[in-house]
Write an enzyme that holds these catalytic residues in place. Structure first.
Site, short mmCIF file in Angstrom:
data_model
loop_
_atom_site.label_atom_id
_atom_site.label_comp_id
_atom_site.label_asym_id
_atom_site.label_seq_id
_atom_site.Cartn_x
_atom_site.Cartn_y
_atom_site.Cartn_z
N HIS A 207 0.85 -1.20 0.00
CA HIS A 207 0.00 0.00 0.00
C HIS A 207 0.88 1.24 0.00
O HIS A 207 2.01 1.22 0.48
CB HIS A 207 -0.91 -0.01 1.24
CG HIS A 207 -1.90 1.11 1.28
ND1 HIS A 207 -2.74 1.41 0.23
CD2 HIS A 207 -2.20 2.03 2.27
CE1 HIS A 207 -3.51 2.44 0.55
NE2 HIS A 207 -3.19 2.84 1.77
N CYS B 239 -3.53 3.03 -5.10
CA CYS B 239 -3.05 3.81 -3.95
C CYS B 239 -1.87 4.70 -4.29
O CYS B 239 -1.77 5.83 -3.79
CB CYS B 239 -2.72 2.89 -2.78
SG CYS B 239 -1.61 1.53 -3.21
N ASP C 85 -4.76 8.86 3.38
CA ASP C 85 -4.77 7.45 3.00
C ASP C 85 -6.03 7.16 2.18
O ASP C 85 -7.15 7.41 2.64
CB ASP C 85 -4.73 6.59 4.26
CG ASP C 85 -4.43 5.12 3.97
OD1 ASP C 85 -4.97 4.60 2.98
OD2 ASP C 85 -3.68 4.51 4.74
#
Length: 237
Positions: free
Chosen positions: A126, A195, A143
Protein backbone atom coordinates in the site's frame (compact mmCIF):
# COMPACT_ATOMS: atom_id res chain seq x y z
CA UNK A 1 -3.81 28.19 -9.06
CA UNK A 2 -5.71 24.95 -8.47
CA UNK A 3 -4.19 21.84 -10.05
CA UNK A 4 -6.29 20.60 -12.95
CA UNK A 5 -5.87 17.01 -14.10
CA UNK A 6 -6.94 17.67 -17.65
CA UNK A 7 -7.60 15.07 -20.35
CA UNK A 8 -4.69 14.59 -22.73
CA UNK A 9 -4.77 15.88 -26.28
CA UNK A 10 -4.57 13.42 -29.19
CA UNK A 11 -0.89 14.27 -29.65
CA UNK A 12 -0.18 13.77 -25.96
CA UNK A 13 -1.94 10.40 -26.02
CA UNK A 14 0.26 9.42 -28.97
CA UNK A 15 3.40 10.36 -27.03
CA UNK A 16 2.29 8.27 -24.06
CA UNK A 17 1.62 5.21 -26.24
CA UNK A 18 4.96 5.69 -27.99
CA UNK A 19 6.78 5.86 -24.65
CA UNK A 20 5.47 2.44 -23.67
CA UNK A 21 6.80 0.67 -26.78
CA UNK A 22 10.37 -0.62 -27.00
CA UNK A 23 13.16 -2.04 -24.87
CA UNK A 24 12.39 -2.16 -21.15
CA UNK A 25 15.92 -1.02 -20.32
CA UNK A 26 15.82 2.12 -22.45
CA UNK A 27 15.99 5.38 -20.48
CA UNK A 28 12.97 7.56 -21.26
CA UNK A 29 13.70 10.38 -18.79
CA UNK A 30 16.54 11.61 -16.63
CA UNK A 31 16.93 14.57 -14.30
CA UNK A 32 19.03 15.84 -11.42
CA UNK A 33 16.62 17.10 -8.79
CA UNK A 34 17.62 19.78 -6.30
CA UNK A 35 16.61 17.75 -3.25
CA UNK A 36 16.15 14.14 -4.36
CA UNK A 37 19.26 13.97 -6.53
CA UNK A 38 19.88 12.40 -9.93
CA UNK A 39 17.30 9.92 -11.22
CA UNK A 40 16.62 8.11 -14.44
CA UNK A 41 13.44 6.46 -15.61
CA UNK A 42 13.50 3.40 -17.82
CA UNK A 43 10.63 2.12 -19.92
CA UNK A 44 10.42 -0.96 -17.74
CA UNK A 45 9.83 1.19 -14.67
CA UNK A 46 7.43 3.73 -16.16
CA UNK A 47 5.25 0.97 -17.59
CA UNK A 48 3.72 0.49 -14.13
CA UNK A 49 1.58 3.51 -15.03
CA UNK A 50 -0.21 1.44 -17.67
CA UNK A 51 -3.58 -0.11 -16.96
CA UNK A 52 -4.21 -0.78 -13.28
CA UNK A 53 -0.72 -1.71 -12.09
CA UNK A 54 0.95 -1.07 -8.74
CA UNK A 55 3.27 1.96 -8.78
CA UNK A 56 6.92 1.34 -7.95
CA UNK A 57 9.26 3.49 -5.84
CA UNK A 58 11.02 4.85 -8.93
CA UNK A 59 7.87 6.41 -10.37
CA UNK A 60 6.71 7.77 -7.01
CA UNK A 61 10.11 9.34 -6.30
CA UNK A 62 10.53 10.79 -9.78
CA UNK A 63 7.11 12.42 -9.50
CA UNK A 64 7.98 13.82 -6.07
CA UNK A 65 11.07 15.34 -7.67
CA UNK A 66 8.91 16.99 -10.33
CA UNK A 67 6.60 18.36 -7.64
CA UNK A 68 9.66 19.75 -5.86
CA UNK A 69 10.63 21.52 -9.10
CA UNK A 70 7.12 22.93 -9.39
CA UNK A 71 7.13 24.25 -5.81
CA UNK A 72 10.50 25.90 -6.32
CA UNK A 73 9.43 27.63 -9.54
CA UNK A 74 6.08 28.74 -8.11
CA UNK A 75 7.83 30.29 -5.11
CA UNK A 76 4.74 30.22 -2.87
CA UNK A 77 5.16 27.35 -0.43
CA UNK A 78 8.54 26.21 0.87
CA UNK A 79 8.30 22.43 0.66
CA UNK A 80 10.83 19.72 1.40
CA UNK A 81 10.33 16.30 -0.20
CA UNK A 82 11.67 13.06 1.19
CA UNK A 83 11.82 9.99 -1.02
CA UNK A 84 9.90 6.79 -0.34
CA UNK A 85 12.84 5.22 1.52
CA UNK A 86 12.98 7.84 4.26
CA UNK A 87 10.24 6.47 6.50
CA UNK A 88 11.50 2.93 6.01
CA UNK A 89 14.96 3.99 7.21
CA UNK A 90 13.48 5.95 10.11
CA UNK A 91 11.69 2.85 11.38
CA UNK A 92 14.37 0.18 10.88
CA UNK A 93 15.13 -1.44 13.18
CA UNK A 94 11.67 -0.97 14.66
CA UNK A 95 10.22 1.06 16.10
CA UNK A 96 12.46 4.08 15.52
CA UNK A 97 15.98 4.94 14.36
CA UNK A 98 16.74 8.64 14.08
CA UNK A 99 20.46 7.96 13.59
CA UNK A 100 19.70 6.28 10.25
CA UNK A 101 18.30 9.51 8.76
CA UNK A 102 20.12 12.14 10.80
CA UNK A 103 22.33 13.16 7.86
CA UNK A 104 19.49 13.36 5.35
CA UNK A 105 18.88 17.00 6.25
CA UNK A 106 22.44 18.27 6.66
CA UNK A 107 21.81 20.87 3.94
CA UNK A 108 18.26 21.87 4.85
CA UNK A 109 16.52 23.43 7.84
CA UNK A 110 13.20 21.59 8.00
CA UNK A 111 11.65 24.00 10.46
CA UNK A 112 12.11 26.81 7.96
CA UNK A 113 9.85 24.95 5.54
CA UNK A 114 6.07 25.34 5.24
CA UNK A 115 5.55 21.62 4.62
CA UNK A 116 7.54 18.39 4.53
CA UNK A 117 6.22 15.63 2.26
CA UNK A 118 6.74 11.96 3.14
CA UNK A 119 5.48 9.27 0.72
CA UNK A 120 5.12 5.97 2.58
CA UNK A 121 5.47 2.48 1.10
CA UNK A 122 3.78 -0.03 3.42
CA UNK A 123 5.86 -3.09 2.62
CA UNK A 124 4.92 -3.08 -1.07
CA UNK A 125 1.26 -3.59 -0.19
CA UNK A 126 0.00 0.00 0.00
CA UNK A 127 0.99 3.65 -0.55
CA UNK A 128 -0.03 6.66 1.54
CA UNK A 129 1.16 10.20 2.18
CA UNK A 130 2.22 11.98 5.35
CA UNK A 131 2.80 15.73 5.49
CA UNK A 132 4.53 17.56 8.32
CA UNK A 133 2.66 20.85 8.11
CA UNK A 134 5.04 23.14 9.93
CA UNK A 135 3.18 26.30 8.97
CA UNK A 136 -0.08 25.08 10.55
CA UNK A 137 1.67 23.09 13.29
CA UNK A 138 0.16 19.70 12.63
CA UNK A 139 1.11 16.26 11.38
CA UNK A 140 -1.13 15.13 8.50
CA UNK A 141 -1.85 11.69 7.10
CA UNK A 142 -3.76 11.00 3.88
CA UNK A 143 -4.77 7.45 3.00
CA UNK A 144 -6.99 6.32 0.11
CA UNK A 145 -8.10 3.33 2.21
CA UNK A 146 -9.28 5.52 5.10
CA UNK A 147 -6.73 4.14 7.58
CA UNK A 148 -5.60 6.49 10.34
CA UNK A 149 -2.16 5.05 11.28
CA UNK A 150 -1.54 7.37 14.22
CA UNK A 151 1.71 5.47 14.77
CA UNK A 152 3.08 7.08 11.61
CA UNK A 153 2.19 10.55 12.85
CA UNK A 154 3.61 9.98 16.33
CA UNK A 155 6.80 8.65 14.72
CA UNK A 156 7.09 11.79 12.58
CA UNK A 157 6.42 13.94 15.63
CA UNK A 158 9.25 12.21 17.47
CA UNK A 159 11.45 12.68 14.40
CA UNK A 160 10.78 16.42 14.20
CA UNK A 161 11.51 16.86 17.90
CA UNK A 162 14.82 15.00 17.48
CA UNK A 163 15.60 16.96 14.33
CA UNK A 164 14.99 20.25 16.11
CA UNK A 165 17.10 19.24 19.10
CA UNK A 166 19.93 17.86 16.97
CA UNK A 167 20.17 20.77 14.57
CA UNK A 168 19.39 23.41 17.22
CA UNK A 169 17.14 25.12 14.69
CA UNK A 170 14.43 26.58 16.91
CA UNK A 171 13.50 26.58 20.56
CA UNK A 172 10.27 25.82 22.40
CA UNK A 173 8.04 25.19 19.38
CA UNK A 174 5.73 22.94 21.36
CA UNK A 175 6.02 20.23 18.71
CA UNK A 176 4.80 17.58 21.15
CA UNK A 177 1.41 19.30 21.28
CA UNK A 178 0.90 19.74 17.52
CA UNK A 179 -2.29 18.21 16.14
CA UNK A 180 -2.31 14.71 14.66
CA UNK A 181 -4.61 15.12 11.66
CA UNK A 182 -5.84 12.03 9.83
CA UNK A 183 -9.07 12.88 7.98
CA UNK A 184 -11.30 10.01 6.87
CA UNK A 185 -13.23 12.00 4.26
CA UNK A 186 -10.36 12.23 1.74
CA UNK A 187 -10.88 10.69 -1.75
CA UNK A 188 -10.90 6.91 -1.64
CA UNK A 189 -9.72 4.27 -4.11
CA UNK A 190 -12.21 1.73 -5.40
CA UNK A 191 -9.75 -0.93 -6.48
CA UNK A 192 -6.62 -2.66 -5.19
CA UNK A 193 -3.84 -0.91 -7.11
CA UNK A 194 -4.55 2.83 -7.31
CA UNK A 195 -3.05 3.81 -3.95
CA UNK A 196 0.18 5.05 -5.52
CA UNK A 197 -1.71 7.31 -7.92
CA UNK A 198 -3.82 8.66 -5.05
CA UNK A 199 -0.63 9.30 -3.07
CA UNK A 200 0.75 11.38 -5.96
CA UNK A 201 -2.54 13.27 -6.26
CA UNK A 202 -2.57 13.94 -2.51
CA UNK A 203 0.95 15.37 -2.84
CA UNK A 204 0.03 17.41 -5.93
CA UNK A 205 -2.88 19.12 -4.20
CA UNK A 206 -1.36 19.39 -0.70
CA UNK A 207 1.71 21.20 -2.04
CA UNK A 208 -0.54 23.61 -3.93
CA UNK A 209 -2.53 24.30 -0.74
CA UNK A 210 -5.74 23.13 -2.42
CA UNK A 211 -8.57 20.82 -1.33
CA UNK A 212 -8.58 17.30 -2.75
CA UNK A 213 -10.91 17.48 -5.73
CA UNK A 214 -10.40 14.14 -7.46
CA UNK A 215 -11.72 10.59 -7.29
CA UNK A 216 -11.22 7.07 -8.65
CA UNK A 217 -12.53 8.33 -11.99
CA UNK A 218 -9.53 10.68 -12.18
CA UNK A 219 -7.02 7.83 -11.93
CA UNK A 220 -6.80 6.70 -15.62
CA UNK A 221 -6.18 10.28 -16.78
CA UNK A 222 -3.69 10.89 -13.96
CA UNK A 223 -1.74 7.76 -14.90
CA UNK A 224 -1.31 8.91 -18.49
CA UNK A 225 -0.58 12.48 -17.45
CA UNK A 226 2.13 11.25 -15.09
CA UNK A 227 3.79 9.42 -18.00
CA UNK A 228 3.66 12.61 -20.05
CA UNK A 229 5.01 14.78 -17.24
CA UNK A 230 7.84 12.37 -16.46
CA UNK A 231 9.05 12.23 -20.06
CA UNK A 232 8.74 16.03 -20.30
CA UNK A 233 10.30 16.54 -16.85
CA UNK A 234 7.59 18.99 -15.82
CA UNK A 235 4.36 18.88 -13.84
CA UNK A 236 1.96 20.80 -16.03
CA UNK A 237 -0.86 21.67 -13.61
Amino acid sequence: QRPSIKPLTAEEERLVRQTMVGSSGEVVATRKFATLGAMEMTRGKICCLEGNRWLNDEVINYYMGLLDDRCRSAGKLKVHFFNSFFFQKLTEPAPYNYAAVKRWTKKVSLLDMDKVVVPINHGNTHWSLAVINIRDRRFEYFDSLASSHNRILTTLRRYLIDENNDKAQKKDLGIASWELYSPQEVPQQEDGNSCGVFTCMFALYATADMPFIFSQRTVPTMRRRMVLEIIRNKVDH
